[in-house]
Design a protein around this motif. Structure first.
Motif, PDB file in Angstrom:
ATOM      1  N   VAL A  49     -10.705  17.415   1.279  1.00 27.82           N
ATOM      2  CA  VAL A  49     -11.660  18.498   1.473  1.00 27.82           C
ATOM      3  C   VAL A  49     -11.635  19.021   2.900  1.00 27.82           C
ATOM      4  CG1 VAL A  49     -14.128  19.094   1.376  1.00 27.82           C
ATOM      5  CG2 VAL A  49     -13.141  17.569  -0.349  1.00 27.82           C
ATOM      6  N   GLU A  50     -11.577  18.095   3.872  1.00 31.96           N
ATOM      7  CA  GLU A  50     -11.661  18.517   5.269  1.00 31.96           C
ATOM      8  C   GLU A  50     -11.061  17.430   6.157  1.00 31.96           C
ATOM      9  OE1 GLU A  50     -15.172  20.006   8.321  1.00 31.96           O
ATOM     10  OE2 GLU A  50     -15.702  18.749   6.612  1.00 31.96           O
ATOM     11  N   VAL A  51     -10.436  17.860   7.237  1.00 27.76           N
ATOM     12  CA  VAL A  51      -9.937  16.931   8.250  1.00 27.76           C
ATOM     13  C   VAL A  51     -10.483  17.407   9.590  1.00 27.76           C
ATOM     14  CG1 VAL A  51      -7.907  15.963   9.394  1.00 27.76           C
ATOM     15  CG2 VAL A  51      -7.823  16.481   6.944  1.00 27.76           C
ATOM     16  N   ARG A  52     -11.210  16.515  10.281  1.00 27.54           N
ATOM     17  CA  ARG A  52     -11.782  16.830  11.598  1.00 27.54           C
ATOM     18  C   ARG A  52     -11.485  15.676  12.531  1.00 27.54           C
ATOM     19  NH1 ARG A  52     -17.993  18.717  11.207  1.00 27.54           N
ATOM     20  NH2 ARG A  52     -17.414  20.416   9.844  1.00 27.54           N
ATOM     21  N   GLY A  53     -10.547  15.847  13.422  1.00 27.07           N
ATOM     22  CA  GLY A  53     -10.179  14.765  14.328  1.00 27.07           C
ATOM     23  C   GLY A  53      -9.648  13.572  13.550  1.00 27.07           C
ATOM     24  N   ASN A  54     -10.317  12.428  13.707  1.00 21.91           N
ATOM     25  CA  ASN A  54      -9.909  11.213  12.991  1.00 21.91           C
ATOM     26  C   ASN A  54     -10.668  11.005  11.692  1.00 21.91           C
ATOM     27  OD1 ASN A  54      -8.078  10.505  14.972  1.00 21.91           O
ATOM     28  ND2 ASN A  54      -9.579   9.325  16.137  1.00 21.91           N
ATOM     29  N   MET A  88       0.839  -1.167   0.000  1.00 25.01           N
ATOM     30  CA  MET A  88       0.000   0.000   0.000  1.00 25.01           C
ATOM     31  C   MET A  88       0.893   1.241   0.000  1.00 25.01           C
ATOM     32  SD  MET A  88      -2.670   1.561   2.832  1.00 25.01           S
ATOM     33  CE  MET A  88      -3.033   0.020   3.490  1.00 25.01           C
ATOM     34  N   LEU A  89       0.532   2.175  -0.827  1.00 21.00           N
ATOM     35  CA  LEU A  89       1.221   3.459  -0.876  1.00 21.00           C
ATOM     36  C   LEU A  89       0.541   4.398   0.121  1.00 21.00           C
ATOM     37  CD1 LEU A  89       3.123   5.563  -2.212  1.00 21.00           C
ATOM     38  CD2 LEU A  89       1.261   5.990  -3.847  1.00 21.00           C
ATOM     39  N   THR A  90       1.313   5.038   0.977  1.00 26.80           N
ATOM     40  CA  THR A  90       0.772   5.986   1.950  1.00 26.80           C
ATOM     41  C   THR A  90       1.300   7.369   1.616  1.00 26.80           C
ATOM     42  OG1 THR A  90       0.750   4.267   3.645  1.00 26.80           O
ATOM     43  CG2 THR A  90       0.598   6.536   4.405  1.00 26.80           C
ATOM     44  N   LEU A  91       0.387   8.322   1.445  1.00 25.61           N
ATOM     45  CA  LEU A  91       0.757   9.696   1.120  1.00 25.61           C
ATOM     46  C   LEU A  91       0.225  10.637   2.192  1.00 25.61           C
ATOM     47  CD1 LEU A  91      -0.215   9.684  -2.655  1.00 25.61           C
ATOM     48  CD2 LEU A  91       2.067   9.428  -1.701  1.00 25.61           C
ATOM     49  N   THR A  92       0.919  11.722   2.400  1.00 18.83           N
ATOM     50  CA  THR A  92       0.454  12.762   3.315  1.00 18.83           C
ATOM     51  C   THR A  92       0.043  13.965   2.485  1.00 18.83           C
ATOM     52  OG1 THR A  92       2.003  12.006   4.999  1.00 18.83           O
ATOM     53  CG2 THR A  92       1.112  14.222   5.265  1.00 18.83           C
ATOM     54  N   ARG A  93      -1.167  14.450   2.715  1.00 19.01           N
ATOM     55  CA  ARG A  93      -1.690  15.614   2.006  1.00 19.01           C
ATOM     56  C   ARG A  93      -2.371  16.522   3.011  1.00 19.01           C
ATOM     57  NH1 ARG A  93      -0.118  16.939  -2.762  1.00 19.01           N
ATOM     58  NH2 ARG A  93       1.541  16.893  -1.280  1.00 19.01           N
ATOM     59  N   ASN A  94      -2.428  17.789   2.713  1.00 18.95           N
ATOM     60  CA  ASN A  94      -3.116  18.769   3.537  1.00 18.95           C
ATOM     61  C   ASN A  94      -4.444  19.139   2.884  1.00 18.95           C
ATOM     62  OD1 ASN A  94      -1.089  19.128   5.572  1.00 18.95           O
ATOM     63  ND2 ASN A  94       0.141  20.188   4.027  1.00 18.95           N
ATOM     64  N   GLY A 102      -7.109  20.820   0.815  1.00 17.00           N
ATOM     65  CA  GLY A 102      -6.987  21.558  -0.444  1.00 17.00           C
ATOM     66  C   GLY A 102      -6.006  20.931  -1.421  1.00 17.00           C
ATOM     67  N   GLU A 103      -5.238  19.949  -0.982  1.00 25.17           N
ATOM     68  CA  GLU A 103      -4.277  19.301  -1.884  1.00 25.17           C
ATOM     69  C   GLU A 103      -4.930  18.101  -2.582  1.00 25.17           C
ATOM     70  OE1 GLU A 103      -0.037  20.483   0.082  1.00 25.17           O
ATOM     71  OE2 GLU A 103      -0.933  18.613   0.736  1.00 25.17           O
ATOM     72  N   THR A 104      -4.290  17.670  -3.651  1.00 25.06           N
ATOM     73  CA  THR A 104      -4.872  16.651  -4.516  1.00 25.06           C
ATOM     74  C   THR A 104      -3.896  15.508  -4.741  1.00 25.06           C
ATOM     75  OG1 THR A 104      -6.142  18.338  -5.672  1.00 25.06           O
ATOM     76  CG2 THR A 104      -5.843  16.277  -6.841  1.00 25.06           C
ATOM     77  N   ILE A 105      -4.469  14.323  -4.940  1.00 22.42           N
ATOM     78  CA  ILE A 105      -3.706  13.145  -5.354  1.00 22.42           C
ATOM     79  C   ILE A 105      -4.273  12.714  -6.695  1.00 22.42           C
ATOM     80  CG2 ILE A 105      -3.215  10.713  -4.841  1.00 22.42           C
ATOM     81  CD1 ILE A 105      -3.633  11.488  -1.845  1.00 22.42           C
ATOM     82  N   ARG A 106      -3.403  12.405  -7.642  1.00 22.03           N
ATOM     83  CA  ARG A 106      -3.844  11.946  -8.970  1.00 22.03           C
ATOM     84  C   ARG A 106      -3.600  10.455  -9.089  1.00 22.03           C
ATOM     85  NH1 ARG A 106      -5.630  15.773 -12.882  1.00 22.03           N
ATOM     86  NH2 ARG A 106      -5.363  13.978 -14.202  1.00 22.03           N
ATOM     87  N   ILE A 107      -4.578   9.767  -9.649  1.00 18.67           N
ATOM     88  CA  ILE A 107      -4.453   8.339  -9.951  1.00 18.67           C
ATOM     89  C   ILE A 107      -4.604   8.203 -11.451  1.00 18.67           C
ATOM     90  CG2 ILE A 107      -5.404   6.043  -9.575  1.00 18.67           C
ATOM     91  CD1 ILE A 107      -6.493   7.114  -6.877  1.00 18.67           C
ATOM     92  N   GLY A 108      -3.522   7.879 -12.110  1.00 26.03           N
ATOM     93  CA  GLY A 108      -3.548   7.823 -13.569  1.00 26.03           C
ATOM     94  C   GLY A 108      -3.816   9.205 -14.135  1.00 26.03           C
TER      95      GLY A 108
END
Length: 97
Positions: free
Chosen positions: A23-28, A1-7, A9-15
Motif C-alpha cells: 500500500v505504501e512505503v515511507r522510509g523503513n 525464507m522467500l524474499t520478494l521485491t514489490r513496488n 500497488g503491486e500484489t503477492i499471492r499466497i495460495g
C-alpha cells in the motif's frame, strides 16, 4: 525464507485465497494490505505472541483445575487422561463418570 521485491500497488499471492498488497512505503516502513478468508487469522508478530502466551496459560490453568478437581473427588486419571472415580463402592460416584 522467500524474499520478494514489490513496488507500491503491486500484489503477492499466497495460495488461491490470500493476497498481500503493498500500500505504501515511507522510509523503513512498509504498509501492507491483506485479503484473506475470514477463517485465516492475520496478526502482527507481537500480537500473535501475546495470543499464543494466553493460550499456553489457559491450557496450564485448565490442566491444573482438572487435576485439583480429580484430587478433590478422590479419583485418579484414566489412560485417556479423563478422571475416573475412586473405587469406593459408591454407585453415585460411578454414575458421575
Amino acid at each position: 525464507m522467500l524474499t520478494l521485491t514489490r513496488n507500491i500497488g503491486e500484489t503477492i499471492r499466497i495460495g488461491d485465497d490470500i493476497e498481500v498488497h503493498v500500500v505504501e512505503v515511507r522510509g523503513n516502513t512498509v504498509r501492507l494490505g491483506f485479503k484473506a478468508p475470514r477463517e485465516v487469522s492475520i496478526h502482527r508478530e507481537e500480537v500473535y505472541e501475546q495470543i499464543a502466551a494466553a493460550r499456553r496459560l489457559a491450557v496450564r490453568v485448565a490442566a491444573d483445575a482438572v487435576g485439583a478437581l480429580t484430587a478433590a473427588l478422590g479419583g485418579t486419571r484414566s489412560a485417556t487422561g479423563t478422571p475416573k472415580p475412586a473405587d469406593t463402592g459408591d454407585t453415585a460416584a460411578v454414575s458421575l463418570a
